[in-house]
Design a protein around this motif. Structure first.
Motif, PDB file in Angstrom:
ATOM      1  N   ASN A  49      -8.371  -2.213   5.034  1.00 12.69           N
ATOM      2  CA  ASN A  49      -8.008  -3.657   5.100  1.00 12.69           C
ATOM      3  C   ASN A  49      -8.957  -4.382   6.010  1.00 12.69           C
ATOM      4  O   ASN A  49      -8.621  -5.349   6.854  1.00 12.69           O
ATOM      5  N   TRP A  63      -6.066   3.302   5.861  1.00 12.11           N
ATOM      6  CA  TRP A  63      -5.846   2.009   6.248  1.00 12.11           C
ATOM      7  C   TRP A  63      -6.443   1.072   6.806  1.00 12.11           C
ATOM      8  O   TRP A  63      -6.791  -0.156   6.428  1.00 12.11           O
ATOM      9  N   THR A 104      -3.051  -8.570   8.987  1.00 17.88           N
ATOM     10  CA  THR A 104      -4.213  -8.187   9.093  1.00 17.88           C
ATOM     11  C   THR A 104      -5.287  -8.157   8.106  1.00 17.88           C
ATOM     12  O   THR A 104      -6.565  -8.643   8.332  1.00 17.88           O
ATOM     13  N   GLN A 105      -5.099  -8.564   6.758  1.00 15.76           N
ATOM     14  CA  GLN A 105      -6.014  -9.076   5.878  1.00 15.76           C
ATOM     15  C   GLN A 105      -6.561 -10.317   6.485  1.00 15.76           C
ATOM     16  O   GLN A 105      -7.726 -10.645   6.012  1.00 15.76           O
ATOM     17  N   HIS A 111      -7.983  -4.593  15.360  1.00 15.57           N
ATOM     18  CA  HIS A 111      -7.803  -3.930  14.137  1.00 15.57           C
ATOM     19  C   HIS A 111      -7.355  -2.553  14.260  1.00 15.57           C
ATOM     20  O   HIS A 111      -6.735  -1.733  13.710  1.00 15.57           O
ATOM     21  N   PRO A 133       3.834  -1.244   7.300  1.00 13.96           N
ATOM     22  CA  PRO A 133       2.804  -2.346   6.755  1.00 13.96           C
ATOM     23  C   PRO A 133       3.680  -3.649   6.550  1.00 13.96           C
ATOM     24  O   PRO A 133       2.927  -4.789   6.542  1.00 13.96           O
ATOM     25  N   VAL A 177      -0.043   1.942  12.808  1.00  7.61           N
ATOM     26  CA  VAL A 177       0.603   1.706  11.152  1.00  7.61           C
ATOM     27  C   VAL A 177       1.163   3.205  10.711  1.00  7.61           C
ATOM     28  O   VAL A 177       0.355   4.387  11.050  1.00  7.61           O
ATOM     29  N   SER A 194       4.162 -10.402   6.710  1.00  7.01           N
ATOM     30  CA  SER A 194       4.005  -9.009   6.586  1.00  7.01           C
ATOM     31  C   SER A 194       2.747  -8.538   7.819  1.00  7.01           C
ATOM     32  O   SER A 194       1.656  -9.419   7.675  1.00  7.01           O
ATOM     33  N   TYR A 195       2.986  -7.539   8.307  1.00  7.95           N
ATOM     34  CA  TYR A 195       1.822  -7.227   9.050  1.00  7.95           C
ATOM     35  C   TYR A 195       0.484  -6.891   8.135  1.00  7.95           C
ATOM     36  O   TYR A 195      -0.592  -7.146   8.960  1.00  7.95           O
ATOM     37  N   GLN A 196       0.790  -6.497   6.938  1.00  7.40           N
ATOM     38  CA  GLN A 196      -0.464  -6.179   6.266  1.00  7.40           C
ATOM     39  C   GLN A 196      -1.216  -7.479   5.881  1.00  7.40           C
ATOM     40  O   GLN A 196      -2.397  -7.653   5.744  1.00  7.40           O
ATOM     41  N   GLN A 197      -0.195  -8.632   5.691  1.00  8.45           N
ATOM     42  CA  GLN A 197      -1.002  -9.768   5.204  1.00  8.45           C
ATOM     43  C   GLN A 197      -1.634 -10.471   6.388  1.00  8.45           C
ATOM     44  O   GLN A 197      -2.825 -10.916   6.213  1.00  8.45           O
ATOM     45  N   SER A 248      -4.258  -0.162  13.499  1.00 11.41           N
ATOM     46  CA  SER A 248      -4.399   0.788  12.715  1.00 11.41           C
ATOM     47  C   SER A 248      -3.933   2.243  13.122  1.00 11.41           C
ATOM     48  O   SER A 248      -3.384   3.161  12.362  1.00 11.41           O
TER      49      SER A 248
END
Length: 320
Positions: A207, A203, A114-115, A71, A84, A78, A109-112, A75
């Motif tokens: 996340n 970020w 990551t979460q 992470h 994201p 990003v 997506s990268y954000q999804q 991070s």
């Protein structure tokens, strides 16, 4: 040590000196009562002293707690070369180190991703980001992530990704490792924003598990309970404690597989002074390695908050 020989029998007289401070003694008793196996912890003030530790350099199997290294790596990228909403391939053979375009199951997506990795501790997501760091090659991805930790964060190879998640775990030779010293150093780097812009640090916080209680409030809830307990000792009402807790910020990541459990994180606590509120940061972690029984598996909600008890009491005392 004094050696004594009487006839054919040898005995030894020895003196053991316990140089533990009160925190170390309390945590040792708590960990010993909870489980067999090898146990340790560390608490360090960011840019300050180590307040307590047991076996800080013991190499334990971190399970999902090491995902914070991935992470941190992503991070730091990003808003730079990573958007994201960039599409991350999720492979059908998500435990493999090599892939081709025909093995892409779907994109997220990268954000999804990551979460899923940091909120839900998803192994498929963690492996996908590991592969993505190596353009589809997990071996190269781990190399890039490890070298980021060593070269940018100043960590040592006492924290090391050797394999994908959920692929044999501790049976791998070598398997993933970290020590309390290195994982607390990583969280100290986070506190100092090493390798991160302000936006990237936000970020990273937003996340992963934090004080908002998204998915889990184990660490935050545990700290809040310790604050209630320590506040009551000095006559603070729950409402007064709640008001102080509104100023607490924290992040953490736990991990466990059969016989191994750990958790580590970072917290910022408000100390009241004559000139206003001063925020002090702390990095901490704990582990139980190769155990056959554990009376409590609540590493995040029980052990990490207990490590902070003395510090929390000191902080609340400044508000009275």
């Amino acid at each position: 040590i004094e050696r004594n020989v009487v006839g054919n029998k040898t005995t030894f007289d020895l003196i053991l000196i316990d140089n533990s401070n009160s925190l170390e003694s309390r945590m040792r008793t708590m960990l010993l009562a909870n489980s067999d196996g090898t146990k340790g912890f560390m608490l360090k003030e960011v840019n300050g002293p180590t307040l307590g530790s047991i076996l800080p350099d013991f190499r334990t199997y971190p399970a999902s707690s090491i995902k914070v290294l991935e992470h941190y790596y992503w991070s730091s990228r990003v808003y730079g070369d990573v958007d994201p909403l960039a599409s991350v391939p999720i492979y059908t053979n998500w435990k493999s180190d090599t892939h081709n375009a025909n093995q892409i199951d779907y994109y997220l997506s990268y954000q999804q991703v990551t979460q899923f990795m940091m909120w839900n501790s998803g192994n498929t997501s963690a492996n996908s980001l590991m592969d993505w760091a190596g353009n589809g090659n997990g071996v190269l991805g781990r190399k890039n992530i490890n070298e980021f930790g060593w070269n940018v964060l100043g960590l040592t190879d006492d924290i090391n990704l050797h394999h994908h998640m959920a692929t044999g775990d501790v049976k791998n030779d070598p398997h993933n490792i970290f020590t309390m010293r290195q994982i607390t150093n990583l969280y100290e780097d986070y506190g100092n924003g090493v390798g991160l812009s302000l936006a990237q640090r936000v970020w990273m916080h937003d996340n992963m598990l934090n004080e908002t209680g998204v998915v889990s409030d184990a660490f935050g809830g545990g700290v809040h309970n310790v604050m209630y307990q320590e506040g009551a000792k000095i006559g603070m009402s729950k409402a007064e404690v709640d008001a102080v807790f509104q100023n607490v910020i924290l992040v953490w990541k736990p991990g466990s597989v059969t016989g191994y459990i750990s958790a580590a994180g970072w917290i910022q606590l408000p100390f009241k002074t004559q000139n206003g509120v001063v925020y002090r940061q702390f990095a901490l972690g704990a582990f139980i390695d190769d155990f056959s029984f554990a009376a409590s598996m609540d590493m995040s909600g029980k052990f990490l908050p207990e490590i902070l008890r003395d510090t929390v009491a000191e902080m609340l005392d400044t508000w009275k």
